[in-house]
Design an enzyme around this catalytic site. Sequence first.
Site, PDB file in Angstrom:
ATOM      1  CB  SER A 190      -0.931  -0.234   0.948  1.00  0.00           C
ATOM      2  OG  SER A 190      -2.118   0.823   1.139  1.00  0.00           O
ATOM      3  CG  ASP A 240      -4.596  -1.629   0.542  1.00  0.00           C
ATOM      4  OD1 ASP A 240      -3.447  -2.336   1.092  1.00  0.00           O
ATOM      5  OD2 ASP A 240      -4.519  -0.214   0.548  1.00  0.00           O
TER       6      ASP A 240
END
Length: 277
Positions: free
Chosen positions: A38, A166
Amino acid sequence: MTTAFVLGGGGVLGAVEVGMLRALFERGIRPDLVLGTSIGALNGAMVARQPDLAVIDKLTALWEGAASSTQGQQVYGGGALASVRRAVSTGTHLWSAEPLQQALRDEFGVVTFEELPVRFQVCAASIERAAEHWFDSGPVVEAIMASAAVPGLLPPATVDGEHYLDGGIVNSIPLGRAVRLGATRVFVLQVGRIDRQLSVPRRPWEVARVSFEIARRHRFNRELDELPASVEAHVLPARGTSERDDTLFGSRDFSGVQQRIEETYAASAAYLDEHLG
């Protein structure tokens, strides 16, 4: 000794990783391997491209640039009203991916993993395979976008016909991956959430957050406990974060970026001086 930097996810809290990196580079600690998830994928890409102290000025400028815009609107593509309209029209996400993607293209262009001077890998969650996926080749920007596609906030990223969310969903702080790739000394750059006490959720929207935190912390703590005796691990301390940062509105609040960087730098510098001499 093979040294790995493991940069975890955490949205706007990723600013603390800049303070950690400064403390590391000032002490001559350079990575042989960089892993990112991320926001850690973005910070990690900067480090893998320029693994020295000079990268800190670039990272600081990047984060201060986000802070100078209206609470990150430049990155997220509009204010609250635009986010509501987008959620209604798409049914899946609040923010546009285009501003972030353009910012990454401006920074990295068409750089590939193969061109980076330090081995670099990025974690994302494959939708079709329901699996952890590691990008280690091809365009860096595509991999970062896949790793940072926060569910409900950004749309899934598409790479070679496959869709990704993510990487924090499957491996938020990839300590075990570093060990499997041969690291014998690991510096964990995490954003501070693993230190906060969880409370029983009292509202519907708190249930998902608490559930996610249990899952991510469980995996990290398990991997930390299972480290081979031959591996030296250092979990660097984060400072300047709070429970408010974990909320939807807190995730867009860039106002404390510089304070977080400085406070975390001081804490990490003290930690490294104590543990490494």
